[in-house]
Motif scaffolding. Structure first.
Motif, short mmCIF file in Angstrom:
data_model
loop_
_atom_site.label_atom_id
_atom_site.label_comp_id
_atom_site.label_asym_id
_atom_site.label_seq_id
_atom_site.Cartn_x
_atom_site.Cartn_y
_atom_site.Cartn_z
N ASP A 1 39.27 42.02 41.93
CA ASP A 1 40.30 41.10 42.42
C ASP A 1 40.94 40.32 41.28
OD1 ASP A 1 39.73 41.98 44.96
OD2 ASP A 1 38.39 40.30 45.44
N GLN A 2 40.11 39.88 40.33
CA GLN A 2 40.67 39.14 39.19
C GLN A 2 41.57 40.03 38.34
OE1 GLN A 2 37.73 36.86 36.96
NE2 GLN A 2 36.42 36.72 38.78
N GLU B 1 24.56 41.54 45.70
CA GLU B 1 25.07 40.71 44.61
C GLU B 1 25.91 41.53 43.64
OE1 GLU B 1 23.32 37.78 41.07
OE2 GLU B 1 21.98 38.77 42.51
N GLN C 1 29.25 42.51 45.33
CA GLN C 1 30.17 41.38 45.41
C GLN C 1 30.76 41.05 44.04
OE1 GLN C 1 31.17 39.88 48.20
NE2 GLN C 1 32.58 38.62 46.95
N ARG C 2 29.92 41.17 43.00
CA ARG C 2 30.43 40.89 41.64
C ARG C 2 31.48 41.93 41.22
NH1 ARG C 2 32.10 37.28 38.24
NH2 ARG C 2 31.82 37.87 36.04
N GLN D 1 44.84 40.48 40.09
CA GLN D 1 45.64 39.26 40.02
C GLN D 1 46.31 39.10 38.66
OE1 GLN D 1 43.38 35.76 40.94
NE2 GLN D 1 45.18 34.39 40.92
N GLN E 1 33.50 43.55 43.21
CA GLN E 1 34.72 43.29 43.96
C GLN E 1 35.46 42.07 43.40
OE1 GLN E 1 35.98 45.25 46.31
NE2 GLN E 1 37.78 43.89 46.36
N ASP E 2 34.71 41.04 42.98
CA ASP E 2 35.35 39.85 42.39
C ASP E 2 36.08 40.22 41.10
OD1 ASP E 2 34.37 38.37 44.46
OD2 ASP E 2 32.62 37.60 43.34
N LEU E 3 35.44 41.05 40.28
CA LEU E 3 36.10 41.46 39.02
C LEU E 3 37.37 42.27 39.30
CD1 LEU E 3 32.97 42.46 36.87
CD2 LEU E 3 34.42 40.46 36.58
#
Length: 783
Positions: free
Chosen positions: A112-113, A102, A105-106, A116, A108-110
């Protein structure tokens, strides 16, 4: 004069660009359109034969996109900071082992954001760098072309073969105008139109003649009436009326030209030429006005110190230059619209250059004599200290005018027409700008007199210096345009200023500076208000002494300024980590070069915290006695009893021995020494001294005064009286009074105060030369 118009247009353009940059910040960028503009600019640079006007247009488009790209970079996205803080909160991934799925994954999401959100900023930065490079390349091409144009050598105007065609070209445009008038008058429809509009045309012409010939006299009468009705501000009214005299005839001539064009008798070519006439009249009137204001016959409004004869001569030369400028403007315009060939312009321009050079040389000689005449020093040399700054500047301008007056016609005569143009007319415009600045500064002085009612003392007031500095800075862009700078050069400077500078990965823009200054000023004002409230309302109601109150007020000031600086830096978004290297270098410099200052600063903080001395204390340091008047962060100001100020570094007060006579209270001991003759009654002396000390109102009885029989001296019996005073600052007064009472009491009781007496005993006095001579003379027989 075309440069003067360019300067005026540029000033307006700069204001529009400044406002446009604010509007551009809120607009979105069309990257397809941007790519098309950039591609066209690159193709134009590769071709190499694109006209300069096209390059200027492309540069203007690129500059607009660059401003918007910079705004997008500076704006950023506020979500980036939040996402980055969230990513930092998760910490780095473990080097060994694994972490929960978890958390990974969190993280990696940050990431990516963040990527972007950073993509538009990176794209804007890449486009900004591309625009910067294209603009620099276009500027280089335009500057090289301008240099080549200046260095071009035209056919020499001294070639007689060019004189005939030149004279024919001069007459040709006016023949064409006359032919157009005759042709149009022969047209019946044109005549009918003239007769139909004849009342309106005649009315406009009559009104224009009234403005040109009659209005100046009415304006003079208005000025005389204002001077008779007002006792002050006459300088302001004179300047305003002079501007009115400048504008009204120009408007009148413009109306006259408009009436002529309304008739339809003048064709297209004639309309193009006659519309230059109001501009020429404006140039002549403007130069005449500056000449009157600069070389006025009235000593009260004269801006340059010259004799009356020199002023009259200077006004004549300036008026002559104005007509030459107007004629040159006409010649340049006719060449630009294709009426004259370049050879004709070169021949006629040489005549203008020669006359301008002669007048500039003579005007430069006059300006070199600016200053007080007949003022010499003791050795006969001229007293340069008597010259004011405008006089010194006028002398320097005179030397430059003489040099240009010689070089300009020579360059024009040998064929370097463009260089002569770039020297002579910018010099004339620079002299006009200098005269305008002097007039505006005098207008500031007159406005001060108008609103305050008191004349401005230029020797004691700072207003002339500030106004002169502001006017000089404001005139610098106009001066640059006069001497050939492009509007794009000034806008490029503004763009560089907007871009700011970088420290590491942090870019500091002018907006950051303004934010920092605004927030810091607010914090500084609040700190001063808090200090005033503590000093005037809060602390006087407490039991703190004056020194403690001063320490609290000073500490509040230092702390408030420090917090204001921190808050201002944070509000401006300045990353101090980027300044770490600079701060490290400065710390080394402080450690070596500013060691004493830092030592005194730290000592001042210690003095304010420990308070070993306070304001109003009587101290002794380095052999100096005095009262502490002020304790600052670097030094302490002491007022000696001679009413002199001694500035003592705080480090001396911390590291050296300091005697504080009034620390905590004003009690202090006084010791008075006295001696009596041998044979005096010592008990009686003791009793007298004790009574004198005890009866003085400044002496405390607890502890009681004490009389000390010190011993037997060489000449007297020695005593001293020791007493505690209520106020040690009165020690000299008490000592004097006690000495008077001791003298009076001893005289009354018959007690003698001895003084040292010495008997000189000469061994073998007969050995002295005088004694031997006396003995020999006494042994001679008498007759």
């Amino acid at each position: 004069m075309t440069r003067l118009l360019a300067a005026l247009r540029a000033a307006t353009l700069l204001v529009l660009l400044a406002s446009a940059s604010v509007w551009a910040q809120s607009t979105q960028i069309d990257y397809d359109a941007w790519s098309d503009v950039a591609s066209r600019a690159e193709a134009a640079l590769e071709t190499g034969d694109v006209p300069t006007e096209t390059l200027e247009e492309l540069r203007s488009d690129l500059s607009g996109y660059r401003d918007r790209l910079l705004s997008q970079q500076n704006a950023g996205d506020p979500r980036l900071g939040t996402l980055q803080s969230q990513l930092d909160a998760l910490g780095p991934p473990p080097e060994e082992g694994s972490e929960p799925e978890e958390i990974a994954q969190r993280r990696q999401d940050l990431r990516d954001q963040i990527s972007q959100l950073q993509a538009p900023l990176m794209r804007a930065e890449e486009a900004y760098n591309r625009a910067n490079g294209l603009i620099a390349s276009i500027d280089e091409v335009i500057r090289s072309r301008e240099t080549e144009r200046l260095l071009e050598r035209d056919p020499g105007p001294l070639d007689p073969r060019l004189w005939g065609p030149a004279i024919t070209s001069v007459i040709s445009p006016f023949r064409d105008i006359a032919r157009e008038v005759r042709t149009n008058w022969a047209d019946e429809s044109v005549r009918e139109k003239v007769f139909d509009q004849l009342p309106v045309i005649l009315g406009i012409i009559a009104f224009s003649m009234l403005l040109v010939f009659r209005a100046p006299k009415l304006i003079d009468r208005l000025g005389a009436w204002l001077r008779s009705r007002t006792r002050r501000g006459t300088g302001v009214w004179s300047t305003l009326l002079a501007l009115l005299r400048l504008a009204v005839p120009t408007i009148g001539l413009f109306l006259f030209v408009l009436a002529i064009t309304m008739s339809g008798l003048v064709g297209t070519r004639g309309t193009q030429i006659i519309f230059v006439l109001p501009y020429m009249l404006f140039v002549v009137l403007l130069a005449r006005w500056l000449a009157v204001e600069t070389f006025s016959s009235d000593d009260e409004i004269n801006t340059i110190l010259l004799s009356q004869q020199r002023r009259t001569e200077a006004r004549y030369y300036v008026n002559s230059l104005s007509w030459l400028l107007a004629l040159n403007a006409m010649f340049t315009y006719l060449t630009e619209i294709g009426e004259w060939a370049d050879e004709t312009h070169a021949v006629l321009g040489f005549v203008i250059h020669l006359l301008c050079g002669l007048i500039l040389f003579r005007l430069g000689q006059i300006l070199r004599r600016t200053g007080p005449e007949g003022v010499t020093s003791e050795d006969g040399a001229e007293e340069s200290q008597q010259l004011t700054f405008p006089s010194r500047l006028a002398r320097l301008a005179g030397q430059g005018a003489m040099l240009v007056g010689i070089a300009g016609p020579i360059l024009s005569g040998v064929g370097y027409f463009n260089i002569a143009e770039a020297l002579i007319f910018p010099t004339i415009l620079t002299l006009g700008l200098f005269a305008l600045l002097l007039m505006l500064q005098r207008l500031m002085r007159d406005l001060y007199h108008l609103f305050t009612g008191t004349p401005l003392d230029e020797n004691q007031s700072l207003l002339p210096v500030i106004s002169g500095s502001v006017l000089t800075v404001a005139a610098l862009p106009v001066l640059a345009l006069i001497w050939g700078a492009r509007v794009a050069d000034l806008t490029e400077l503004w763009a560089r200023f907007q871009a700011g500078f970088s420290f590491g990965e942090t870019r500091i823009s002018p907006t950051d500076f303004l934010t920092f200054a605004f927030v810091f000023v607010i914090g500084y004002v609040l700190t001063r208000l808090l200090q005033g409230g503590l000093r005037g309302s809060v602390l006087p109601k407490t039991r703190l002494d004056k020194g403690g109150q001063t320490a609290i007020v000073s500490g509040t000031g230092y702390l408030g300024i420090f917090l204001a600086a921190i808050v201002a830096i944070t509000a401006a978004g300045i990353d101090l980590t980027a300044l770490a290297f600079v701060a490290g270098a400065l710390s080394v410099g402080i450690g070596f070069g500013l060691q004493n200052i830092v030592q005194n600063f730290v000592s001042g903080i210690i003095l304010l915290i420990e308070r070993p001395i306070s304001e109003g204390d009587w101290i002794e340091v380095n052999g100096q006695h005095g009262t502490v008047r002020d304790i600052s962060v670097r030094s302490t100001r002491i007022e000696t009893f001679d009413r002199t100020e001694v500035i003592v570094p705080n480090a001396d007060l911390v590291s050296n021995s300091v005697t504080n006579y009034t620390r905590g209270n004003t009690l202090g001991r006084l010791v008075v020494d006295v001696g009596v003759a041998y044979g005096s009654d010592t008990r009686k002396v003791e009793d007298i001294l004790f009574k004198i000390a005890r009866n003085h109102d400044m002496v405390l009885m607890n502890p009681e005064p004490f009389v000390h029989f010190k011993g037997f001296g060489a000449d007297s019996l020695e005593f001293d009286v020791r007493m505690i005073l209520r106020d040690v600052t009165k020690i000299l007064v008490v000592r004097t009074e006690v000495n008077h009472q001791i003298t009076e009491a001893f005289r009354k009781e018959g007690i003698e105060i001895p003084f040292a007496q010495r008997d000189i005993w000469l061994r073998n006095p007969e050995a002295l030369p005088g004694a031997r001579a006396g003995n020999e003379s006494s042994e001679e027989p008498t007759s």
